[in-house]
Write a protein that holds these residues in place. Structure first.
Motif, PDB file in Angstrom:
ATOM      1  N   ASN A  21       0.926  -1.154   0.133  1.00 46.85           N
ATOM      2  CA  ASN A  21      -0.033   0.112   0.038  1.00 46.85           C
ATOM      3  C   ASN A  21       0.785   1.201   0.192  1.00 46.85           C
ATOM      4  O   ASN A  21       1.494   1.463  -0.898  1.00 46.85           O
ATOM      5  N   ASP A  22       0.804   1.969   0.920  1.00 48.66           N
ATOM      6  CA  ASP A  22       1.383   3.320   0.678  1.00 48.66           C
ATOM      7  C   ASP A  22       2.819   3.469   0.495  1.00 48.66           C
ATOM      8  O   ASP A  22       3.686   2.658   1.343  1.00 48.66           O
ATOM      9  N   GLN A  38       4.498   0.275   2.573  1.00 48.13           N
ATOM     10  CA  GLN A  38       3.750  -0.582   3.214  1.00 48.13           C
ATOM     11  C   GLN A  38       3.680  -2.023   2.564  1.00 48.13           C
ATOM     12  O   GLN A  38       3.177  -2.105   1.383  1.00 48.13           O
ATOM     13  N   TRP A  46      -4.099  -6.730   2.743  1.00 44.06           N
ATOM     14  CA  TRP A  46      -3.320  -5.976   3.846  1.00 44.06           C
ATOM     15  C   TRP A  46      -3.073  -6.969   5.116  1.00 44.06           C
ATOM     16  O   TRP A  46      -4.150  -7.672   5.520  1.00 44.06           O
ATOM     17  N   MET A  49       1.954  -5.669   8.779  1.00 43.84           N
ATOM     18  CA  MET A  49       2.980  -4.499   7.798  1.00 43.84           C
ATOM     19  C   MET A  49       4.503  -4.798   8.139  1.00 43.84           C
ATOM     20  O   MET A  49       4.858  -4.524   9.125  1.00 43.84           O
ATOM     21  N   TRP A  79       3.651   1.010  10.439  1.00 49.89           N
ATOM     22  CA  TRP A  79       2.765   1.522   9.580  1.00 49.89           C
ATOM     23  C   TRP A  79       3.629   2.648   8.923  1.00 49.89           C
ATOM     24  O   TRP A  79       4.843   3.089   9.093  1.00 49.89           O
ATOM     25  N   SER A  80       2.928   3.688   8.132  1.00 50.54           N
ATOM     26  CA  SER A  80       3.354   4.512   7.198  1.00 50.54           C
ATOM     27  C   SER A  80       4.092   5.701   8.015  1.00 50.54           C
ATOM     28  O   SER A  80       3.834   5.953   8.793  1.00 50.54           O
ATOM     29  N   ARG A 139      -1.007   8.897  13.480  1.00 48.25           N
ATOM     30  CA  ARG A 139      -0.416   7.946  12.732  1.00 48.25           C
ATOM     31  C   ARG A 139       0.030   8.648  11.552  1.00 48.25           C
ATOM     32  O   ARG A 139      -0.253   9.868  11.055  1.00 48.25           O
ATOM     33  N   ASP A 140       1.289   7.927  10.720  1.00 49.71           N
ATOM     34  CA  ASP A 140       1.768   8.768   9.616  1.00 49.71           C
ATOM     35  C   ASP A 140       2.632   9.895   9.484  1.00 49.71           C
ATOM     36  O   ASP A 140       2.302  11.012   9.084  1.00 49.71           O
ATOM     37  N   GLU A 189      -5.331  10.930   7.126  1.00 52.30           N
ATOM     38  CA  GLU A 189      -4.262  10.311   6.922  1.00 52.30           C
ATOM     39  C   GLU A 189      -3.095  10.718   6.111  1.00 52.30           C
ATOM     40  O   GLU A 189      -3.306  11.425   5.104  1.00 52.30           O
ATOM     41  N   CYS A 190      -1.752   9.979   6.335  1.00 54.53           N
ATOM     42  CA  CYS A 190      -0.760  10.278   5.479  1.00 54.53           C
ATOM     43  C   CYS A 190      -0.315  11.765   4.790  1.00 54.53           C
ATOM     44  O   CYS A 190      -0.489  12.138   3.628  1.00 54.53           O
ATOM     45  N   TYR A 247      -4.091   7.123  -3.839  1.00 51.25           N
ATOM     46  CA  TYR A 247      -4.406   7.374  -2.303  1.00 51.25           C
ATOM     47  C   TYR A 247      -2.714   7.268  -1.637  1.00 51.25           C
ATOM     48  O   TYR A 247      -2.031   6.432  -2.306  1.00 51.25           O
ATOM     49  N   TRP A 265       0.245   5.664  -4.209  1.00 52.84           N
ATOM     50  CA  TRP A 265      -0.505   4.280  -4.476  1.00 52.84           C
ATOM     51  C   TRP A 265      -1.988   4.040  -5.211  1.00 52.84           C
ATOM     52  O   TRP A 265      -2.501   5.007  -5.102  1.00 52.84           O
TER      53      TRP A 265
HETATM   54  C1  FRU Z   1      -3.316   4.610   4.578  1.00 51.07           C
HETATM   55  C2  FRU Z   1      -2.812   3.603   5.859  1.00 51.07           C
HETATM   56  C3  FRU Z   1      -2.145   4.769   6.938  1.00 51.07           C
HETATM   57  C4  FRU Z   1      -1.683   3.560   7.970  1.00 51.07           C
HETATM   58  C5  FRU Z   1      -1.090   2.439   6.666  1.00 51.07           C
HETATM   59  C6  FRU Z   1      -1.294   1.337   7.229  1.00 51.07           C
HETATM   60  O1  FRU Z   1      -3.448   3.879   3.628  1.00 51.07           O
HETATM   61  O2  FRU Z   1      -4.336   3.539   6.535  1.00 51.07           O
HETATM   62  O3  FRU Z   1      -2.648   5.423   7.685  1.00 51.07           O
HETATM   63  O4  FRU Z   1      -0.278   4.271   8.327  1.00 51.07           O
HETATM   64  O5  FRU Z   1      -2.281   2.551   5.548  1.00 51.07           O
HETATM   65  O6  FRU Z   1      -0.630   0.194   6.247  1.00 51.07           O
END
Ligand code: FRU
Length: 446
Positions: A21-22, A38, A46, A49, A79-80, A139-140, A189-190, A247, A265
């Protein structure tokens, strides 16, 4: 595992195998772009991670590297987050020829992992002690250097009674002090944050704050507090969610040419042994248009190294019964300029992967009445509509009028030999095709 399979991007990055993912921790260090992401190496969904890793000298040709961060070996939820190169050794961690490289990851605060061997191996810092812990869910982390205040800044998404971004600063990348919170319902997020000149004017630089869904605001940032100057905008008109086509984008730190280059992503892309890929790296800029200052996205010019079989043509009249068919290919790039001002066609554009029986996999259409390109709002510029498309096996990126709009999409193209036609077409009348350039794009995988 081969990259030569249906729907696998030939010039779009995907993990050699497993789920991604990210994009995480994107930076340039001593001749290589580093990309982490990720990653679940154990399946196509998913789960658990890890941080996958790849490097590239040119943002086009990527080499898969061993997994960088792994549960059980490295502490915290992996995570991210992002990564920085500590060229000034403010951490004091340096103990050889390489600069310390720090990556920030985790949930509900950031965990620090660092490398002293040029991102080959990482260890967790301080037993996994969390830094920068906002109230509520968070997060992130995204860490970047703020030159005017000569400090490192971390921006992290958090839900402290509503969405927002928390800002922290640090002198040594290890100890962090909370400075401010930008509360904003849209922001989720992110985060990413970077500075860009407006219309290339170095004296007018603005900060841009983006979130996972590709929304952004521009504003001022003094090193502690972010003040938005504009309304929220969208930088891409694909399906901007965690199941869609655009995303959790991130930009590379330390680009040697000073550019802000972003990769994003594409959740909906998948093949036999991999899931998820990234958009082709795009250079971001701020441009003033009729509706104010907004972000533009343009594929980085390193893409040129994959081109061959160039076809150019100009000044053709396209009608419903006389489409123009310049080439046939599996993966390619087209830039077409249409004269919208003189057109009588209601709709015109490009048909991708067209077949002799008249069917095709996708049309990239400009709709004159709606003033939309492939669904995204776009007014003609000086009476013209320019559409640039990147066509990969399972990925389609559409750019309008020099990146004023972009639409990142996932399309499962049929790559059979009889199904590779490219056609400029018109409906309901005619349109003048001012110019068209076609280039085949070769595979970036070695
Ligand atoms: C975004 C997300 C982030 C998180 C990550 C986990 O796609 O939900 O917020 O850190 O993926 O894999």
């Amino acid at each position: 595992t081969s990259y030569d399979e249906a729907f696998r991007g030939q010039f779009h990055f995907s993990s050699r195998a497993g789920w991604m993912n990210d994009p995480n921790g994107s930076f340039w260090y001593r001749g290589q772009y580093h990309l982490f992401y990720q990653h679940n190496p154990h399946g196509l969904a998913w789960d658990t991670m890890h941080w996958g890793h790849a490097t590239s000298p040119d943002l086009v040709h990527w080499t898969q590297k061993p997994i960088a961060l792994e549960p059980g070996v490295h502490a915290g939820d992996l995570w991210s987050g992002n990564g920085v190169v500590d060229t000034a050794n403010v951490t004091g961690l340096k103990n050889g020829a390489d600069d310390p490289i720090l990556v920030f990851s985790g949930t509900n605060g950031a965990t620090i992992h660092y490398s002293l061997d040029g991102a080959r191996t990482f260890q967790t810092y301080g037993g996994g002690r969390k830094v920068a812990v906002p109230a509520g869910t968070s997060r992130d982390p995204k860490v970047f250097w703020h030159e005017p205040s000569r400090r490192w800044v971390m921006v992290m998404w958090s839900d402290g009674g509503g969405n927002g971004a928390d800002f922290y600063t640090s002198a040594d990348l290890l100890n962090w002090t909370w400075r401010s919170r930008y509360a904003a319902g849209w922001f989720f997020e992110c985060p990413d944050m970077f500075q860009l000149p407006v219309d290339g004017n170095a004296a007018d630089r603005r900060w841009v704050l983006t979130d996972a869904s590709g929304e952004y605001v521009t504003g001022d940032f003094d090193g502690t507090t972010f003040l938005p100057r504009t309304a929220v905008r969208r930088m891409d008109h694909g399906a901007n969610d965690a199941g869609g086509t655009f995303y959790a984008g991130q930009t590379f730190l330390g680009d040697p040419r000073g550019r802000v280059v972003q990769t994003v992503w594409q959740p909906a892309a998948r093949g036999s042994v991999w899931s998820g890929n990234l958009t082709f790296p795009a250079e971001l800029a701020l441009r003033t248009g009729t509706d104010g200052v907004s972000l533009t996205r343009t594929p980085v010019d390193e893409l040129a190294s994959l081109r061959s079989g160039t076809v150019t043509l100009s000044d053709r009249t396209v009608t419903p019964t006389t489409p123009v068919s310049p080439a046939a290919a599996d993966t390619y790039e087209v830039t077409a300029v249409f004269d919208a001002a003189s057109a009588t066609a209601t709709r015109f554009g490009l048909r991708l992967h067209a077949r002799a029986d008249g069917t095709y996999d996708r049309a990239v259409t400009y709709d004159r009445a709606a003033r939309t390109l492939y669904g995204a709002p776009l007014a003609p510029e000086n009476g013209r509509v320019t559409m640039r498309v990147l066509v990969d096996r399972g990925q389609l990126e559409v750019f309008g009028n020099g990146g004023a709009v972009s639409i990142s999409d996932v399309v499962r193209f049929d790559s059979a030999a009889g199904s590779q036609g490219l056609q400029a077409y018109a409906e309901g009348g005619s349109v003048r095709l001012v110019s068209l350039r076609f280039d085949r794009l070769g595979s970036a995988w070695g």
